[in-house]
Design a protein around this motif. Structure first.
Motif, short mmCIF file in Angstrom:
data_model
loop_
_atom_site.label_atom_id
_atom_site.label_comp_id
_atom_site.label_asym_id
_atom_site.label_seq_id
_atom_site.Cartn_x
_atom_site.Cartn_y
_atom_site.Cartn_z
N ALA A 66 -9.14 11.45 -3.89
CA ALA A 66 -9.76 10.70 -2.81
C ALA A 66 -8.71 9.90 -2.05
O ALA A 66 -7.66 9.53 -2.60
N PHE A 67 -9.00 9.63 -0.78
CA PHE A 67 -8.06 8.94 0.10
C PHE A 67 -8.78 7.78 0.81
O PHE A 67 -9.07 7.86 2.00
N PRO A 68 -9.04 6.69 0.08
CA PRO A 68 -9.81 5.59 0.68
C PRO A 68 -9.01 4.71 1.63
O PRO A 68 -9.61 3.97 2.42
N ASP A 69 -7.68 4.77 1.55
CA ASP A 69 -6.84 3.84 2.31
C ASP A 69 -5.87 4.59 3.21
O ASP A 69 -5.30 5.61 2.81
N PRO A 70 -5.63 4.08 4.41
CA PRO A 70 -4.64 4.71 5.30
C PRO A 70 -3.23 4.42 4.85
O PRO A 70 -2.98 3.47 4.10
N GLY A 71 -2.29 5.24 5.31
CA GLY A 71 -0.89 4.98 5.01
C GLY A 71 -0.19 6.19 4.46
O GLY A 71 -0.67 7.32 4.57
N VAL A 72 0.97 5.96 3.85
CA VAL A 72 1.79 7.04 3.30
C VAL A 72 1.84 6.92 1.78
O VAL A 72 2.07 5.84 1.23
N TYR A 73 1.62 8.02 1.11
CA TYR A 73 1.61 8.09 -0.35
C TYR A 73 2.44 9.31 -0.76
O TYR A 73 2.94 10.05 0.08
N TRP A 74 2.57 9.54 -2.07
CA TRP A 74 3.32 10.72 -2.48
C TRP A 74 2.86 11.18 -3.85
O TRP A 74 2.18 10.45 -4.57
N TYR A 75 3.19 12.42 -4.16
CA TYR A 75 2.82 12.97 -5.47
C TYR A 75 4.05 13.52 -6.17
O TYR A 75 4.99 14.01 -5.55
N HIS A 76 4.02 13.43 -7.52
CA HIS A 76 5.20 13.76 -8.33
C HIS A 76 4.77 13.87 -9.79
O HIS A 76 3.63 13.54 -10.14
N PRO A 77 5.65 14.32 -10.70
CA PRO A 77 5.27 14.42 -12.12
C PRO A 77 5.12 13.05 -12.76
O PRO A 77 5.66 12.06 -12.27
N HIS A 78 4.40 13.01 -13.86
CA HIS A 78 4.35 11.80 -14.69
C HIS A 78 4.63 12.13 -16.14
O HIS A 78 4.26 11.38 -17.04
N ILE A 79 5.26 13.27 -16.37
CA ILE A 79 5.87 13.62 -17.66
C ILE A 79 7.30 14.04 -17.34
O ILE A 79 7.52 14.86 -16.47
N ARG A 80 8.26 13.44 -18.01
CA ARG A 80 9.67 13.71 -17.75
C ARG A 80 9.98 13.62 -16.26
O ARG A 80 10.57 14.52 -15.66
N GLU A 81 9.59 12.47 -15.67
CA GLU A 81 9.92 12.27 -14.26
C GLU A 81 11.42 12.36 -14.02
O GLU A 81 11.87 12.78 -12.95
N LYS B 142 11.30 -0.90 14.47
CA LYS B 142 10.24 -1.88 14.26
C LYS B 142 9.55 -1.58 12.94
O LYS B 142 9.05 -0.47 12.72
N LEU B 143 9.53 -2.56 12.04
CA LEU B 143 8.84 -2.42 10.76
C LEU B 143 7.35 -2.62 10.96
O LEU B 143 6.91 -3.68 11.40
N VAL B 144 6.56 -1.58 10.63
CA VAL B 144 5.12 -1.66 10.87
C VAL B 144 4.29 -1.47 9.61
O VAL B 144 3.09 -1.75 9.61
N GLY B 145 4.88 -0.95 8.51
CA GLY B 145 4.07 -0.71 7.33
C GLY B 145 4.91 -0.51 6.09
O GLY B 145 6.14 -0.45 6.12
N GLY B 146 4.20 -0.39 4.95
CA GLY B 146 4.84 -0.20 3.66
C GLY B 146 3.90 0.47 2.68
O GLY B 146 3.02 1.25 3.06
N ASP B 147 4.06 0.12 1.40
CA ASP B 147 3.29 0.77 0.34
C ASP B 147 1.78 0.67 0.55
O ASP B 147 1.05 1.60 0.20
N SER B 148 1.33 -0.44 1.07
CA SER B 148 -0.12 -0.69 1.14
C SER B 148 -0.66 -0.60 2.56
O SER B 148 -1.64 -1.25 2.92
N GLY B 149 -0.04 0.21 3.40
CA GLY B 149 -0.52 0.35 4.76
C GLY B 149 0.26 -0.52 5.72
O GLY B 149 1.45 -0.79 5.52
N HIS B 150 -0.41 -0.99 6.78
CA HIS B 150 0.34 -1.77 7.76
C HIS B 150 0.68 -3.16 7.24
O HIS B 150 0.02 -3.70 6.35
#
Length: 463
Positions: A123-138, A242-250
Motif C-alpha cells: 500500500a502507498f498511503p503517503d506521497p514521496g520517494v521510497y525504496w525497496y531492498h533486501p532485509h536478509i544479508r543487506e 531548492k530543498l523541498v522534501g525528504g524521507d517523510s514527504g515535503h
C-alpha cells in the motif's frame, strides 16, 4: 542469516563472482501502476559493466537499480517476488506504511528460499520517494545491486512546487578487487564493524552517468542513498538547488541550499534550476576530495513555461507546521529515561610471535600499547601487528624517524609507517580529484566520518 553453510577447513566459502553465461544488465524501467495491479519482481544474477570491469551482480528484473515503481497516493498493488538469487531473500519496502506481514523482513515473513516465490500487498498511503531492498544479508544484496525506488504521486496537486519533470537518482558505491566485486563470505558478514566502504561511486548504477537539461528547466530530483555505509555530500555547481522534501514527504520550510548531506537509506528531494547553459557536474565532496558523480549537458533551448519566479518562492507547508506544533510539548520535555549502548566485537590477535599494538579502525592515528577504547569515537581498539619499521606522521608523511616520538611540525604521535600506508592506501574511482583549498582536513570534519581512506582500514574488521 537463514542460508547456513559451514566454513570448511578454515577456508571462507565465498559467494559466486563469475559472470560466464549471465545475461547483460538491462536499462532501468519506470513502471506506472494503478490500484489493484499486479507486478512481478524477479531476483536474478546478471553481468554489468562497471568502469573497465564486467562484474557479476544481482538485479531486480534484470537492471541495477531495479524498476522504478510509480504509483498514486492511496493505491495498493500486489507484488509477486521470485527468488533466483544466491541466498534466502525478502523484499523490504523502506519507509512505506503497510501491513506488518508484508513489510519484508525475516521477522514478519518466512524468507523466500532460492527458487521460491512470495506475494505481498503493498500500500502507498503517503506521497514521496521510497525504496525497496533486501532485509536478509543487506550487506551482500544491496552491494550487489538489489535496490530500487518507488515514487508515490500526491493526491494534492499543490503538494510539491512546480517543476518541468522529475528524476529518480540512486547514490551508491561498490568495492572492486581484480576486476570483480570484492568477495563476500557465505556464512558471515565481512567488513562487519562499520559496513563495507566502496571504492567506485555509482549513480543509477553507472560510473559516468550523462544527463540532459534545457536552459531554465526545473528538474525535481529524488535522491536515495543506497550505499551500505557511505555518507554523500551532494553539490551541483552551475545550478540552483531548492530543498523541498525528504524521507517523510515535503519539508516544513523549503529553502535554497548549496549542498545536501545524505546518510545511508536516507532520501532527499531537491528541485534543481538549470539557469546556465553548458556542462553542470553533480559532485560528492568530502574534506579532501571531489568525486564526479554525473554530468548534465544544459542546452541553450529554453524550457517552457518559465518557472523562474515560482522557483524563488520558498513555501511553508501547513501540514508539517501543524505536526511540529503537535509534538512540541514532547520535544521540550525532559526525558523519562536515558539509555546508552555499547557495541563491541571480540577480535583475535594477529598470528605470529611479533609484538602487538592496538589501533582504532576509524582513527588509525590512535594507537596504544594496551587494549582499550578510542578516545575520539569510543570504538574498541583492535589488535594489529606492530611491525619493526620506521615511524611517520599521518599528517606530514615527510617526517620519518627510526624511533617512536612526536612530529616536530604538528606534535602528533608518530605511527608505524605500515599503519599509515594501510590507512591511506585504498583504491579510488577514476572520477575524483583533490579538493583544492581543503588541504589535509581531519576525517571527522562536520562530525562525519568520510570514507575516502577507510577501505583498507576497514578490512581489519572482517572476522
Amino acid at each position: 542469516m537463514h542460508d547456513h553453510h559451514t566454513e570448511s577447513h578454515g577456508q571462507i566459502v565465498e559467494l559466486p563472482r563469475e559472470t560466464e553465461g549471465l545475461p547483460e544488465a538491462r536499462e532501468t524501467e519506470v513502471v506506472e501502476l494503478a490500484d489493484g495491479d499486479e507486478f512481478s519482481l524477479e531476483i536474478r544474477p546478471i553481468k554489468k559493466r562497471i568502469g573497465d570491469a564486467t562484474v557479476r551482480m544481482l538485479a531486480y528484473n534484470g537492471s541495477v537499480p531495479g524498476p522504478t515503481l510509480k504509483v498514486a497516493q492511496g493505491e495498493t498493488i500486489a507484488v509477486h517476488v521470485t527468488n533466483h538469487g544466491d541466498l534466502d531473500a525478502t523484499v523490504h519496502w523502506h519507509g512505506l506504511r503497510l501491513e506488518n506481514r508484508y513489510d519484508g523482513t525475516h521477522e514478519t515473513q518466512t524468507p523466500i528460499p532460492v527458487g521460491g516465490r512470495y506475494s505481498a500487498l503493498v500500500a502507498f498511503p503517503d506521497p514521496g520517494v521510497y525504496w525497496y531492498h533486501p532485509h536478509i544479508r543487506e550487506d551482500y544484496g544491496q552491494e550487489m545491486g538489489l535496490y530500487a525506488n518507488v515514487l508515490v504521486e500526491p493526491a494534492d496537486p499543490d503538494y510539491w512546487p512546480p517543476a518541468h519533470r522529475e528524476l529518480a537518482l540512486t547514490l551508491d558505491d561498490i568495492l572492486l578487487e581484480d576486476g570483480k566485486v570484492a568477495p563476500f563470505s557465505r556464512a558471515e558478514t565481512t567488513y562487519a564493524a562499520m559496513g563495507r566502504f566502496g571504492d567506485v561511486l555509482l549513480v543509477n548504477g553507472e560510473t559516468d552517468l550523462s544527463l540532459d537539461a534545457k536552459l531554465g528547466e526545473v528538474v525535481r530530483c529524488y535522491l536515495t542513498n543506497t550505499a551500505n555505509t557511505r555518507v554523500f555530500k551532494v553539490v551541483l555547481p552551475g545550478a540552483r538547488i531548492k530543498l523541498v522534501g525528504g524521507d517523510s514527504g515535503h519539508v516544513e520550510h523549503e529553502e535554497l541550499v548549496e549542498e545536501v548531506v545524505i546518510a545511508p537509506s536516507e532520501r532527499v528531494v531537491i528541485d534543481v534550476l538549470f539557469d546556465r547553459s553548458g556542462e553542470a557536474v553533480l559532485e560528492h565532496r568530502t574534506p579532501e576530495r571531489v568525486h564526479r558523480l554525473a554530468a548534465i549537458a544544459v542546452s541553450d533551448e529554453r524550457a517552457e513555461p518559465s518557472l523562474d519566479e515560482q522557483f524563488d518562492v520558498l513555501r511553508t507547508n501547513a501540514d508539517m507546521a501543524a505536526e511540529r506544533e503537535r509534538i512540541a510539548q514532547f520535544l521540550d520535555a525532559e526525558p523519562d529515561k536515558t539509555l546508552s549502548f555499547l557495541a563491541e566485537m571480540d577480535m583475535e590477535a594477529p598470528e605470529g610471535d611479533g609484538p602487538v599494538v592496538y589501533a582504532c579502525p576509524m582513527h588509525p592515528h590512535v594507537v596504544s600499547e594496551e587494549a582499550g577504547h578510542c578516545p575520539e569515537c569510543g570504538m574498541k581498539l583492535l589488535p594489529v601487528e606492530a611491525p619493526a619499521t620506521t615511524y611517520t606522521c599521518p599528517m606530514h608523511p615527510a617526517v620519518v624517524s627510526e624511533e617512536p616520538g612526536h612530529c616536530p611540525e604538528c606534535g602528533m604521535k608518530l605511527l608505524p609507517a605500515e599503519l599509515v600506508a594501510e590507512a591511506g592506501g585504498g583504491h579510488h574511482d577514476g572520477h575524483d580529484h583533490a579538493h583544492e583549498g581543503h588541504g589535509h582536513a581531519p576525517a571527522t570534519a562536520d562530525g562525519i566520518e568520510w570514507e575516502d581512506d577507510m577501505v583498507e582500514v576497514n578490512r581489519m574488521t572482517t572476522p
